[in-house]
Write a protein that holds these residues in place. Structure first.
Motif, PDB file in Angstrom:
ATOM      1  N   ALA B  26       0.871  -1.183   0.000  1.00 25.57           N
ATOM      2  CA  ALA B  26       0.000   0.000   0.000  1.00 25.57           C
ATOM      3  C   ALA B  26       0.901   1.223   0.000  1.00 25.57           C
ATOM      4  CB  ALA B  26      -0.918   0.003   1.217  1.00 25.57           C
ATOM      5  N   SER B  27       0.487   2.259  -0.699  1.00 27.17           N
ATOM      6  CA  SER B  27       1.299   3.470  -0.766  1.00 27.17           C
ATOM      7  C   SER B  27       0.998   4.369   0.434  1.00 27.17           C
ATOM      8  CB  SER B  27       1.001   4.234  -2.053  1.00 27.17           C
ATOM      9  OG  SER B  27      -0.316   4.762  -2.000  1.00 27.17           O
ATOM     10  N   ALA B  28       1.897   5.344   0.658  1.00 26.26           N
ATOM     11  CA  ALA B  28       1.670   6.322   1.729  1.00 26.26           C
ATOM     12  C   ALA B  28       0.364   7.071   1.476  1.00 26.26           C
ATOM     13  CB  ALA B  28       2.845   7.294   1.812  1.00 26.26           C
ATOM     14  N   ALA B  29       0.081   7.380   0.182  1.00 28.55           N
ATOM     15  CA  ALA B  29      -1.154   8.115  -0.140  1.00 28.55           C
ATOM     16  C   ALA B  29      -2.382   7.278   0.234  1.00 28.55           C
ATOM     17  CB  ALA B  29      -1.178   8.462  -1.623  1.00 28.55           C
ATOM     18  N   GLN B  30      -2.311   5.983  -0.044  1.00 26.71           N
ATOM     19  CA  GLN B  30      -3.439   5.112   0.319  1.00 26.71           C
ATOM     20  C   GLN B  30      -3.656   5.079   1.835  1.00 26.71           C
ATOM     21  OE1 GLN B  30      -2.113   1.539  -2.170  1.00 26.71           O
ATOM     22  NE2 GLN B  30      -4.322   1.244  -1.998  1.00 26.71           N
ATOM     23  N   LEU B  31      -2.566   4.875   2.555  1.00 29.82           N
ATOM     24  CA  LEU B  31      -2.685   4.807   4.021  1.00 29.82           C
ATOM     25  C   LEU B  31      -3.159   6.150   4.586  1.00 29.82           C
ATOM     26  CD1 LEU B  31       0.534   2.699   4.665  1.00 29.82           C
ATOM     27  CD2 LEU B  31      -1.814   1.965   5.201  1.00 29.82           C
ATOM     28  N   ALA B  32      -2.715   7.244   3.961  1.00 26.93           N
ATOM     29  CA  ALA B  32      -3.152   8.573   4.423  1.00 26.93           C
ATOM     30  C   ALA B  32      -4.653   8.729   4.241  1.00 26.93           C
ATOM     31  CB  ALA B  32      -2.393   9.665   3.666  1.00 26.93           C
ATOM     32  N   ARG B  33      -5.180   8.243   3.098  1.00 26.05           N
ATOM     33  CA  ARG B  33      -6.632   8.324   2.881  1.00 26.05           C
ATOM     34  C   ARG B  33      -7.382   7.386   3.820  1.00 26.05           C
ATOM     35  NH1 ARG B  33      -5.160   7.298  -2.616  1.00 26.05           N
ATOM     36  NH2 ARG B  33      -4.312   9.270  -3.364  1.00 26.05           N
ATOM     37  N   TYR B  34      -6.782   6.236   4.038  1.00 26.07           N
ATOM     38  CA  TYR B  34      -7.426   5.221   4.886  1.00 26.07           C
ATOM     39  C   TYR B  34      -7.690   5.758   6.293  1.00 26.07           C
ATOM     40  CZ  TYR B  34      -8.323   0.476   6.655  1.00 26.07           C
ATOM     41  OH  TYR B  34      -8.892  -0.650   7.201  1.00 26.07           O
ATOM     42  N   TYR B  35      -6.714   6.549   6.799  1.00 23.19           N
ATOM     43  CA  TYR B  35      -6.832   7.063   8.183  1.00 23.19           C
ATOM     44  C   TYR B  35      -7.033   8.582   8.232  1.00 23.19           C
ATOM     45  CZ  TYR B  35      -5.303   2.550  10.076  1.00 23.19           C
ATOM     46  OH  TYR B  35      -5.215   1.226  10.431  1.00 23.19           O
ATOM     47  N   ASP B  36      -7.176   9.221   7.085  1.00 28.88           N
ATOM     48  CA  ASP B  36      -7.305  10.672   7.022  1.00 28.88           C
ATOM     49  C   ASP B  36      -6.124  11.366   7.712  1.00 28.88           C
ATOM     50  OD1 ASP B  36      -8.341  13.145   6.382  1.00 28.88           O
ATOM     51  OD2 ASP B  36      -9.743  13.202   8.076  1.00 28.88           O
ATOM     52  N   LEU B  37      -4.929  11.079   7.219  1.00 28.33           N
ATOM     53  CA  LEU B  37      -3.696  11.636   7.786  1.00 28.33           C
ATOM     54  C   LEU B  37      -2.992  12.486   6.733  1.00 28.33           C
ATOM     55  CD1 LEU B  37      -2.400   8.422   9.606  1.00 28.33           C
ATOM     56  CD2 LEU B  37      -3.525  10.410  10.652  1.00 28.33           C
ATOM     57  N   ARG B 150      -8.543  -5.166   3.497  1.00 33.82           N
ATOM     58  CA  ARG B 150      -7.959  -5.187   2.149  1.00 33.82           C
ATOM     59  C   ARG B 150      -8.885  -4.498   1.147  1.00 33.82           C
ATOM     60  NH1 ARG B 150      -6.244 -10.401   4.030  1.00 33.82           N
ATOM     61  NH2 ARG B 150      -7.984 -11.476   3.070  1.00 33.82           N
ATOM     62  N   THR B 151     -10.165  -4.762   1.253  1.00 38.25           N
ATOM     63  CA  THR B 151     -11.127  -4.143   0.329  1.00 38.25           C
ATOM     64  C   THR B 151     -11.130  -2.619   0.491  1.00 38.25           C
ATOM     65  OG1 THR B 151     -12.504  -6.108   0.519  1.00 38.25           O
ATOM     66  CG2 THR B 151     -13.557  -4.125  -0.372  1.00 38.25           C
ATOM     67  N   ARG B 152     -11.187  -2.185   1.731  1.00 41.18           N
ATOM     68  CA  ARG B 152     -11.210  -0.736   1.977  1.00 41.18           C
ATOM     69  C   ARG B 152      -9.913  -0.072   1.544  1.00 41.18           C
ATOM     70  NH1 ARG B 152     -14.239   0.745   7.577  1.00 41.18           N
ATOM     71  NH2 ARG B 152     -16.304   0.056   6.947  1.00 41.18           N
ATOM     72  N   LEU B 153      -8.807  -0.762   1.789  1.00 37.72           N
ATOM     73  CA  LEU B 153      -7.519  -0.188   1.406  1.00 37.72           C
ATOM     74  C   LEU B 153      -7.425  -0.099  -0.120  1.00 37.72           C
ATOM     75  CD1 LEU B 153      -5.021   0.907   2.816  1.00 37.72           C
ATOM     76  CD2 LEU B 153      -3.995  -1.359   2.631  1.00 37.72           C
ATOM     77  N   GLY B 155      -9.825   0.457  -2.027  1.00 37.20           N
ATOM     78  CA  GLY B 155     -10.679   1.585  -2.375  1.00 37.20           C
ATOM     79  C   GLY B 155     -10.004   2.942  -2.240  1.00 37.20           C
ATOM     80  N   THR B 156      -8.869   2.990  -1.561  1.00 31.60           N
ATOM     81  CA  THR B 156      -8.137   4.258  -1.419  1.00 31.60           C
ATOM     82  C   THR B 156      -7.153   4.469  -2.564  1.00 31.60           C
ATOM     83  OG1 THR B 156      -6.371   3.220  -0.138  1.00 31.60           O
ATOM     84  CG2 THR B 156      -8.236   4.129   1.110  1.00 31.60           C
ATOM     85  N   ASN B 157      -7.055   3.473  -3.469  1.00 27.84           N
ATOM     86  CA  ASN B 157      -6.114   3.582  -4.586  1.00 27.84           C
ATOM     87  C   ASN B 157      -6.801   4.299  -5.743  1.00 27.84           C
ATOM     88  OD1 ASN B 157      -4.262   3.316  -6.591  1.00 27.84           O
ATOM     89  ND2 ASN B 157      -3.813   1.162  -6.176  1.00 27.84           N
ATOM     90  N   LEU B 158      -6.456   5.582  -5.915  1.00 29.10           N
ATOM     91  CA  LEU B 158      -7.138   6.396  -6.930  1.00 29.10           C
ATOM     92  C   LEU B 158      -6.768   5.974  -8.348  1.00 29.10           C
ATOM     93  CD1 LEU B 158      -6.832   9.929  -5.312  1.00 29.10           C
ATOM     94  CD2 LEU B 158      -8.616   8.211  -5.025  1.00 29.10           C
TER      95      LEU B 158
END
Lengths: 163, 163
Positions: B26-37, B150-153, B155-158
């Protein structure tokens, strides 16, 4: 993660006060000279120990600080938390409830397992400090130390000639 | 005594990465969206976990972060110390050797007993965190959680449509 630099000051000052004769006191100025510390700031910090009941402050011409309880009743934790508070160093801002991965509220009724484990570590730290009293620290000193401490501390009192 | 606010971020991001299929990232951008960071700051913090060997960073169009070891081999202590370092929160500046009460050098060859007790408390904290692995954290999750993660993560991949 840092404790205030005054943590060392207060642990040592309390240990020094624990070596005085019953009822004797030392002023902030004396303790500041004893350890070469900034007197005004030390005085302020000693007041936090008074608020916590670790020390008692007496007023008047011979006023100063003495222990508020027996050395065996004062733990390192009492002193450290008087200086720095009792909060855990780990702050849980519930990020599990934010962003696209946010958990539904019904899954967040219980504390996050990560926060629980961080709290357990903090409790382990607290327990370790709560197990050591000033009495335990005094018991590690050579028999001749307390009287030397008293003599040296008396020598920091500029109001009274020591010879 | 405060741990950086990013401690929570990295503990949660590592737990999330521990739920991916083997080899997935997972990329930093994905994790940032996942947790709103904040993405840029999170990316920097994730790099500290890479330096510590907790994560591996892969490059390329599908690059991102994945665990560098098995979840059972990564403890909370590894992550916390990657973020904040391994230093004890208590700083001993040897005030026992300063001022009018200064102890002679021959009495200061051994570590001050107060510093020893403060170090023991820090070790108790470290031991507690070293006893908990990401595998232990995963074991507390309901069986359905990792596939939802995994599904939600995903979903953060634009870059990739998720439907």
């Amino acid at each position: 993660m840092k404790l205030p630099v005054s943590t060392e000051w207060l642990l040592h000052c309390a240990t020094t006060l624990a070596q005085l004769e019953a009822g004797a006191t030392a002023s902030a100025a004396q303790l500041a000279r004893y350890y070469d510390l900034p007197a005004a700031y030390l005085a302020k910090q000693l007041q936090t120990l008074v608020k916590a009941g670790v020390l008692v402050a007496t007023t008047g011409p011979r006023g100063g600080f003495r222990l508020g309880r027996q050395p065996s009743e004062i733990t390192l934790l009492h002193i450290v938390e008087a200086v720095d508070g009792a909060a855990s160093p780990y702050e849980c801002r519930e990020i599990r409830q934010h962003g696209q991965g946010a958990l539904p509220p019904e899954e967040c009724r219980r504390t996050c397992v990560i926060a629980v484990k961080m709290a357990e570590a903090h409790e382990a730290w607290r327990r370790s400090l709560a197990e050591v009293s000033l009495g335990d620290i005094l018991a590690t000193l050579s028999a001749s130390v307390p009287s030397r401490t008293r003599t040296r501390l008396a020598g920091t009192n500029l109001d009274q000639p020591t010879e």
